[in-house]
Motif scaffolding. Structure first.
Motif, PDB file in Angstrom:
ATOM      1  N   GLY A  38       0.813  -1.215   0.000  1.00 37.33           N
ATOM      2  CA  GLY A  38       0.000   0.000   0.000  1.00 37.33           C
ATOM      3  C   GLY A  38       0.841   1.257   0.000  1.00 37.33           C
ATOM      4  O   GLY A  38       0.523   2.238  -0.684  1.00 37.33           O
ATOM      5  N   PHE A  39       1.938   1.237   0.739  1.00 36.70           N
ATOM      6  CA  PHE A  39       2.842   2.387   0.800  1.00 36.70           C
ATOM      7  C   PHE A  39       3.422   2.702  -0.582  1.00 36.70           C
ATOM      8  O   PHE A  39       3.437   3.861  -1.009  1.00 36.70           O
ATOM      9  CB  PHE A  39       3.968   2.112   1.789  1.00 36.70           C
ATOM     10  CG  PHE A  39       4.986   3.210   1.883  1.00 36.70           C
ATOM     11  CD1 PHE A  39       4.731   4.359   2.628  1.00 36.70           C
ATOM     12  CD2 PHE A  39       6.198   3.114   1.205  1.00 36.70           C
ATOM     13  CE1 PHE A  39       5.665   5.384   2.700  1.00 36.70           C
ATOM     14  CE2 PHE A  39       7.139   4.132   1.272  1.00 36.70           C
ATOM     15  CZ  PHE A  39       6.879   5.265   2.025  1.00 36.70           C
ATOM     16  N   ILE A  40       3.881   1.672  -1.287  1.00 45.71           N
ATOM     17  CA  ILE A  40       4.450   1.890  -2.626  1.00 45.71           C
ATOM     18  C   ILE A  40       3.386   2.411  -3.583  1.00 45.71           C
ATOM     19  O   ILE A  40       3.633   3.342  -4.367  1.00 45.71           O
ATOM     20  CB  ILE A  40       5.072   0.585  -3.174  1.00 45.71           C
ATOM     21  CG1 ILE A  40       6.282   0.171  -2.340  1.00 45.71           C
ATOM     22  CG2 ILE A  40       5.498   0.766  -4.635  1.00 45.71           C
ATOM     23  CD1 ILE A  40       6.869  -1.174  -2.715  1.00 45.71           C
ATOM     24  N   LEU A  41       2.207   1.832  -3.512  1.00 47.37           N
ATOM     25  CA  LEU A  41       1.121   2.284  -4.387  1.00 47.37           C
ATOM     26  C   LEU A  41       0.745   3.737  -4.093  1.00 47.37           C
ATOM     27  O   LEU A  41       0.409   4.497  -5.008  1.00 47.37           O
ATOM     28  CB  LEU A  41      -0.099   1.369  -4.222  1.00 47.37           C
ATOM     29  CG  LEU A  41       0.080  -0.047  -4.774  1.00 47.37           C
ATOM     30  CD1 LEU A  41      -1.044  -0.957  -4.295  1.00 47.37           C
ATOM     31  CD2 LEU A  41       0.130  -0.035  -6.300  1.00 47.37           C
ATOM     32  N   GLY A  42       0.835   4.114  -2.827  1.00 48.58           N
ATOM     33  CA  GLY A  42       0.575   5.506  -2.462  1.00 48.58           C
ATOM     34  C   GLY A  42       1.582   6.452  -3.079  1.00 48.58           C
ATOM     35  O   GLY A  42       1.240   7.555  -3.528  1.00 48.58           O
ATOM     36  N   GLN A  43       2.840   6.012  -3.109  1.00 47.64           N
ATOM     37  CA  GLN A  43       3.878   6.820  -3.758  1.00 47.64           C
ATOM     38  C   GLN A  43       3.608   6.972  -5.253  1.00 47.64           C
ATOM     39  O   GLN A  43       4.004   7.957  -5.866  1.00 47.64           O
ATOM     40  CB  GLN A  43       5.252   6.176  -3.539  1.00 47.64           C
ATOM     41  CG  GLN A  43       5.770   6.297  -2.108  1.00 47.64           C
ATOM     42  CD  GLN A  43       7.193   5.790  -1.981  1.00 47.64           C
ATOM     43  OE1 GLN A  43       7.572   4.783  -2.572  1.00 47.64           O
ATOM     44  NE2 GLN A  43       7.994   6.496  -1.199  1.00 47.64           N
ATOM     45  N   ASP A  44       2.920   5.971  -5.812  1.00 49.51           N
ATOM     46  CA  ASP A  44       2.548   6.027  -7.234  1.00 49.51           C
ATOM     47  C   ASP A  44       1.272   6.835  -7.457  1.00 49.51           C
ATOM     48  O   ASP A  44       0.790   6.944  -8.588  1.00 49.51           O
ATOM     49  CB  ASP A  44       2.330   4.608  -7.786  1.00 49.51           C
ATOM     50  CG  ASP A  44       3.620   3.803  -7.852  1.00 49.51           C
ATOM     51  OD1 ASP A  44       4.702   4.417  -7.836  1.00 49.51           O
ATOM     52  OD2 ASP A  44       3.543   2.556  -7.914  1.00 49.51           O
TER      53      ASP A  44
ATOM     54  N   LYS B 106      -1.697   6.092  -6.189  1.00 52.41           N
ATOM     55  CA  LYS B 106      -2.863   5.211  -6.270  1.00 52.41           C
ATOM     56  C   LYS B 106      -3.447   4.982  -4.875  1.00 52.41           C
ATOM     57  O   LYS B 106      -3.487   3.860  -4.368  1.00 52.41           O
ATOM     58  CB  LYS B 106      -2.470   3.886  -6.915  1.00 52.41           C
ATOM     59  CG  LYS B 106      -1.933   4.047  -8.341  1.00 52.41           C
ATOM     60  CD  LYS B 106      -1.431   2.726  -8.903  1.00 52.41           C
ATOM     61  CE  LYS B 106      -0.877   2.896 -10.309  1.00 52.41           C
ATOM     62  NZ  LYS B 106      -0.313   1.641 -10.861  1.00 52.41           N
ATOM     63  N   MET B 107      -3.910   6.079  -4.285  1.00 50.38           N
ATOM     64  CA  MET B 107      -4.377   5.994  -2.905  1.00 50.38           C
ATOM     65  C   MET B 107      -5.640   5.152  -2.754  1.00 50.38           C
ATOM     66  O   MET B 107      -5.904   4.607  -1.686  1.00 50.38           O
ATOM     67  CB  MET B 107      -4.616   7.401  -2.333  1.00 50.38           C
ATOM     68  CG  MET B 107      -3.336   8.148  -1.988  1.00 50.38           C
ATOM     69  SD  MET B 107      -2.235   7.240  -0.845  1.00 50.38           S
ATOM     70  CE  MET B 107      -3.251   7.063   0.612  1.00 50.38           C
TER      71      MET B 107
ATOM     72  N   PHE C 225      -5.266  -2.001   0.685  1.00 46.80           N
ATOM     73  CA  PHE C 225      -4.220  -2.837   1.277  1.00 46.80           C
ATOM     74  C   PHE C 225      -3.941  -2.461   2.731  1.00 46.80           C
ATOM     75  O   PHE C 225      -3.664  -3.332   3.558  1.00 46.80           O
ATOM     76  CB  PHE C 225      -2.950  -2.778   0.431  1.00 46.80           C
ATOM     77  CG  PHE C 225      -3.073  -3.537  -0.856  1.00 46.80           C
ATOM     78  CD1 PHE C 225      -3.153  -4.916  -0.851  1.00 46.80           C
ATOM     79  CD2 PHE C 225      -3.154  -2.874  -2.073  1.00 46.80           C
ATOM     80  CE1 PHE C 225      -3.283  -5.637  -2.028  1.00 46.80           C
ATOM     81  CE2 PHE C 225      -3.282  -3.577  -3.263  1.00 46.80           C
ATOM     82  CZ  PHE C 225      -3.348  -4.969  -3.246  1.00 46.80           C
ATOM     83  N   TRP C 226      -4.035  -1.182   3.055  1.00 46.46           N
ATOM     84  CA  TRP C 226      -3.852  -0.778   4.452  1.00 46.46           C
ATOM     85  C   TRP C 226      -4.991  -1.313   5.317  1.00 46.46           C
ATOM     86  O   TRP C 226      -4.790  -1.712   6.464  1.00 46.46           O
ATOM     87  CB  TRP C 226      -3.754   0.736   4.559  1.00 46.46           C
ATOM     88  CG  TRP C 226      -2.401   1.269   4.183  1.00 46.46           C
ATOM     89  CD1 TRP C 226      -1.309   0.539   3.807  1.00 46.46           C
ATOM     90  CD2 TRP C 226      -2.010   2.637   4.148  1.00 46.46           C
ATOM     91  NE1 TRP C 226      -0.253   1.375   3.530  1.00 46.46           N
ATOM     92  CE2 TRP C 226      -0.651   2.678   3.733  1.00 46.46           C
ATOM     93  CE3 TRP C 226      -2.664   3.841   4.401  1.00 46.46           C
ATOM     94  CZ2 TRP C 226       0.061   3.862   3.588  1.00 46.46           C
ATOM     95  CZ3 TRP C 226      -1.960   5.037   4.256  1.00 46.46           C
ATOM     96  CH2 TRP C 226      -0.608   5.053   3.864  1.00 46.46           C
ATOM     97  N   SER C 227      -6.187  -1.341   4.747  1.00 48.45           N
ATOM     98  CA  SER C 227      -7.336  -1.878   5.485  1.00 48.45           C
ATOM     99  C   SER C 227      -7.135  -3.368   5.769  1.00 48.45           C
ATOM    100  O   SER C 227      -7.413  -3.849   6.873  1.00 48.45           O
ATOM    101  CB  SER C 227      -8.618  -1.661   4.679  1.00 48.45           C
ATOM    102  OG  SER C 227      -9.732  -2.143   5.382  1.00 48.45           O
ATOM    103  N   LYS C 228      -6.634  -4.100   4.770  1.00 48.23           N
ATOM    104  CA  LYS C 228      -6.371  -5.525   4.962  1.00 48.23           C
ATOM    105  C   LYS C 228      -5.287  -5.732   6.022  1.00 48.23           C
ATOM    106  O   LYS C 228      -5.390  -6.621   6.863  1.00 48.23           O
ATOM    107  CB  LYS C 228      -5.943  -6.172   3.644  1.00 48.23           C
ATOM    108  CG  LYS C 228      -5.745  -7.681   3.760  1.00 48.23           C
ATOM    109  CD  LYS C 228      -5.461  -8.348   2.417  1.00 48.23           C
ATOM    110  CE  LYS C 228      -5.290  -9.849   2.587  1.00 48.23           C
ATOM    111  NZ  LYS C 228      -5.036 -10.535   1.301  1.00 48.23           N
ATOM    112  N   ALA C 229      -4.247  -4.891   5.981  1.00 44.48           N
ATOM    113  CA  ALA C 229      -3.168  -4.990   6.971  1.00 44.48           C
ATOM    114  C   ALA C 229      -3.690  -4.687   8.372  1.00 44.48           C
ATOM    115  O   ALA C 229      -3.321  -5.346   9.346  1.00 44.48           O
ATOM    116  CB  ALA C 229      -2.040  -4.040   6.605  1.00 44.48           C
TER     117      ALA C 229
END
Length: 265
Positions: A196-202, A204-205, A211-215
């Motif tokens: 999720g962190f990498i996707l956020g950098q891209d 794609k929040m 993914f953060w919700s799943k984590a």
């Protein structure tokens, strides 16, 4: 005993139980094992233990392994070790892994390595990962990476997460995402957060929050905190506060300080 298996598969457990008992009474160890299995599934643990002790004494390795797991779960580690040793000697590779873990805990890395190697050679892929950890500690990084890749390929999520970390540190974000995704699919919550962190950098929040919700659901509290902060900043203050509090209650200290600050806003 084969008739008992057929009856059980047809849903006739009472008939199956009688057939397994007859088989066990005739000293057929598989019958004792299967009867123990049915007793255990019926929450008759003491009966199951007696039956598995009988079949284990006649070298039925699955029975020995089951006894080891039961006694280990009850905290009877000395008794459990005896059965783990017998099971490992009979090529129950989970048991070899458990013995390796205990040897490593006691500082005997040489013996732990031997046991993990036996497990890995028997296609117990958690053992391949554990062997990789020891190889890594001993400076054998090339061999460690080979073992991590071997275990990740067979869906050992923690190994995939480690490979994701290595790729992320090398700025190979494409490979990192692949490994983190595989680990996340294997229910490794930290990997879900990392992805999720990498996707956020891209940028794609929308995917990041999934993914953060799943984590967070997987009790990785840093993810609850991060998701809570995001929700709070995007005008979902009640939801954000709830998530930050969840992270605090779950032991993530930064969230506790943040929660106090948010309450005063």
């Amino acid at each position: 005993n084969d008739l008992g298996v057929i009856e059980e598969s047809s849903g006739n457990k009472k008939t199956a139980k009688n057939l397994f008992k007859k088989s066990c009474d005739n000293n057929e160890i598989k019958g004792c094992f299967d009867l123990g299995r049915l007793e255990f599934l019926s929450n008759n643990k003491d009966k199951a233990i007696k039956l598995w002790e009988k079949s284990c004494a006649k070298n039925h390795i699955k029975s020995c392994g089951n006894l080891a797991r039961i006694y280990f779960g009850e905290g009877k580690t000395k008794v459990a070790k005896k059965y783990f040793i017998k099971s490992c000697d009979g090529n129950d590779f989970f048991s070899c892994n458990m013995l390796g873990s205990k040897e490593e805990e006691n500082g005997n890395q040489k013996r732990a390595k031997e046991l993990y190697k036996k497990g890995c050679n028997g296609n117990h892929y958690d053992s391949c990962y554990d062997l990789g950890r020891i190889e890594h500690k001993q400076g054998n990084k090339k061999q460690a990476m080979k073992l991590y890749k071997q275990s990740c390929k067979k869906n050992v999520a923690i190994a995939c997460n480690y490979l994701g970390d290595v790729s992320f540190q090398a700025d190979d974000l494409k490979t990192a995402k692949t490994y983190y995704k595989k680990a996340c699919d294997g229910n490794h919550p930290q990997s879900c957060f990392n992805l999720g962190f990498i996707l956020g950098q891209d940028g794609k929040m929308d995917q990041t929050t999934v993914f953060w919700s799943k984590a967070c659901d997987g009790k990785f509290m840093k993810a609850c905190f991060a998701l809570g902060g995001y929700e709070f900043e995007n005008d979902n203050k009640a939801k954000g506060m709830k998530l930050v509090k969840k992270a605090c209650d779950g032991g993530f200290k930064d969230a506790c300080a943040a929660y106090k600050k948010l309450q005063s806003m």
